[in-house]
Design a protein around this motif. Structure first.
Motif, PDB file in Angstrom:
ATOM      1  N   UNK A 143       0.826  -1.209   0.000  1.00 45.25           N
ATOM      2  CA  UNK A 143       0.000   0.000   0.000  1.00 45.25           C
ATOM      3  C   UNK A 143       0.863   1.264   0.000  1.00 45.25           C
ATOM      4  N   UNK A 144       0.376   2.299  -0.668  1.00 47.06           N
ATOM      5  CA  UNK A 144       1.062   3.589  -0.718  1.00 47.06           C
ATOM      6  C   UNK A 144       0.179   4.641  -0.061  1.00 47.06           C
ATOM      7  N   UNK A 145       0.710   5.330   0.939  1.00 43.74           N
ATOM      8  CA  UNK A 145       0.018   6.432   1.601  1.00 43.74           C
ATOM      9  C   UNK A 145       0.809   7.707   1.368  1.00 43.74           C
ATOM     10  N   UNK A 146       0.213   8.651   0.647  1.00 41.08           N
ATOM     11  CA  UNK A 146       0.827   9.953   0.390  1.00 41.08           C
ATOM     12  C   UNK A 146       0.072  11.015   1.187  1.00 41.08           C
ATOM     13  N   UNK A 147       0.772  11.744   2.034  1.00 35.77           N
ATOM     14  CA  UNK A 147       0.167  12.822   2.805  1.00 35.77           C
ATOM     15  C   UNK A 147       0.846  14.129   2.440  1.00 35.77           C
ATOM     16  N   UNK A 148       0.078  15.085   1.946  1.00 41.04           N
ATOM     17  CA  UNK A 148       0.619  16.389   1.561  1.00 41.04           C
ATOM     18  C   UNK A 148      -0.098  17.497   2.327  1.00 41.04           C
ATOM     19  N   UNK A 149       0.529  18.684   2.349  1.00 37.51           N
ATOM     20  CA  UNK A 149      -0.022  19.792   3.140  1.00 37.51           C
ATOM     21  C   UNK A 149      -0.183  21.049   2.292  1.00 37.51           C
ATOM     22  N   UNK A 150      -0.590  20.865   1.053  1.00 37.97           N
ATOM     23  CA  UNK A 150      -0.793  22.006   0.164  1.00 37.97           C
ATOM     24  C   UNK A 150      -2.124  22.695   0.475  1.00 37.97           C
ATOM     25  N   UNK A 151      -2.175  23.988   0.176  1.00 37.57           N
ATOM     26  CA  UNK A 151      -3.410  24.745   0.403  1.00 37.57           C
ATOM     27  C   UNK A 151      -3.812  25.446  -0.889  1.00 37.57           C
ATOM     28  N   UNK A 152      -4.027  24.647  -1.917  1.00 34.01           N
ATOM     29  CA  UNK A 152      -4.353  25.199  -3.235  1.00 34.01           C
ATOM     30  C   UNK A 152      -5.718  25.885  -3.256  1.00 34.01           C
ATOM     31  N   UNK A 153      -6.594  25.523  -2.327  1.00 34.55           N
ATOM     32  CA  UNK A 153      -7.937  26.123  -2.297  1.00 34.55           C
ATOM     33  C   UNK A 153      -8.010  27.333  -1.368  1.00 34.55           C
ATOM     34  N   UNK A 154      -6.846  27.729  -0.799  1.00 34.31           N
ATOM     35  CA  UNK A 154      -6.760  28.907   0.071  1.00 34.31           C
ATOM     36  C   UNK A 154      -7.741  28.838   1.237  1.00 34.31           C
ATOM     37  N   UNK A 155      -7.763  27.700   1.909  1.00 37.44           N
ATOM     38  CA  UNK A 155      -8.638  27.522   3.050  1.00 37.44           C
ATOM     39  C   UNK A 155      -8.099  28.265   4.265  1.00 37.44           C
ATOM     40  N   UNK A 156      -9.001  28.826   5.067  1.00 35.23           N
ATOM     41  CA  UNK A 156      -8.620  29.472   6.314  1.00 35.23           C
ATOM     42  C   UNK A 156      -8.622  28.411   7.407  1.00 35.23           C
ATOM     43  N   UNK A 157      -7.467  27.800   7.620  1.00 35.62           N
ATOM     44  CA  UNK A 157      -7.344  26.756   8.634  1.00 35.62           C
ATOM     45  C   UNK A 157      -6.113  27.021   9.477  1.00 35.62           C
ATOM     46  N   UNK A 158      -6.130  26.482  10.696  1.00 37.28           N
ATOM     47  CA  UNK A 158      -4.994  26.593  11.577  1.00 37.28           C
ATOM     48  C   UNK A 158      -3.953  25.563  11.172  1.00 37.28           C
ATOM     49  N   UNK A 159      -2.742  26.004  10.966  1.00 33.85           N
ATOM     50  CA  UNK A 159      -1.686  25.080  10.566  1.00 33.85           C
ATOM     51  C   UNK A 159      -1.393  24.107  11.684  1.00 33.85           C
ATOM     52  N   UNK A 160      -1.264  22.839  11.321  1.00 37.42           N
ATOM     53  CA  UNK A 160      -0.968  21.805  12.304  1.00 37.42           C
ATOM     54  C   UNK A 160       0.457  21.946  12.818  1.00 37.42           C
TER      55      UNK A 160
END
Length: 203
Positions: free
Chosen positions: A175-192
């Motif tokens: 299995x391959x699990x890819x986790x990315x942290x891009x914000x291409x949709x410009x969401x207003x979220x608190x950075x982890x």
């Protein structure tokens, strides 16, 4: 290992309200279908070779899973899926494909899946197995469930904040699990918060 437990980052997020039941069972058998937000009692099953599109909004699955079977496809934009009750979890089997994005605004901004915290007495497993493909742009939040990714599946999770919150994460086989942290949709979220930690392989 050797790192303190992280507090639940979504502990204050309310579970969505449960409305009148919608019955989807007869529409998802080897067919193309469109579903609308609401409460789906007994869950949603997308049977083999079906193609289902979810309209934007919040879906609450009560006493049943979101199950996508062999060769079936499920997609949707700005969708949040919540799970509560008996057997309410995510199940992808045998070359199933799910592609979703999370809401861009509102209470459930950047939340893709939401497992009910009150289901802690059950032993539930969110499952992606058998060469299935899961592509989500939002957080996978299963605070009382295990997440099991296996059988050569490919999972792409993107979230500018926390990506996966679970009781335990299992990644097995090829299995391959890819986790990315891009914000291409410009969401207003608190950075982890970012952590450095040790890892170990258990066979």
């Amino acid at each position: 290992t050797q790192i303190a437990r992280v507090a639940d980052p979504y502990a204050s997020l309310p579970f969505p309200s449960i409305g009148e039941c919608i019955d989807a069972d007869q529409r998802l058998q080897q067919a193309e279908a469109t579903l609308w937000p609401g409460t789906y009692c007994s869950g949603i099953t997308v049977k083999a070779s079906s193609r289902v599109n979810l309209m934007p909004g919040v879906y609450v699955l009560v006493d049943g899973p979101l199950r996508v079977d062999s060769g079936a496809t499920l997609c949707g934009e700005e969708v949040m899926i919540a799970f509560t009750g008996k057997m309410a979890t995510l199940q992808l089997y045998s070359n199933a494909t799910v592609t979703l994005t999370s809401p861009k605004s509102g209470t459930y901004r950047n939340i893709q899946f939401f497992g009910d915290r009150q289901d802690s007495k059950q032993s539930l497993w969110a499952t992606v197995i058998g060469d299935s493909k899961l592509n989500i742009d939002g957080a996978m939040y299963f605070p009382t469930q295990h997440v099991w990714l296996a059988g050569g599946s490919i999972i792409n999770v993107n979230s500018p904040s926390y990506a996966i919150v679970t009781k335990k994460l299992w990644v097995q086989d090829n299995t391959v699990l890819n986790v990315t942290r891009e914000n291409k949709r410009n969401l207003e979220v608190t950075e982890a918060a970012r952590f450095e930690f040790n890892a170990r392989l258990v066979q």
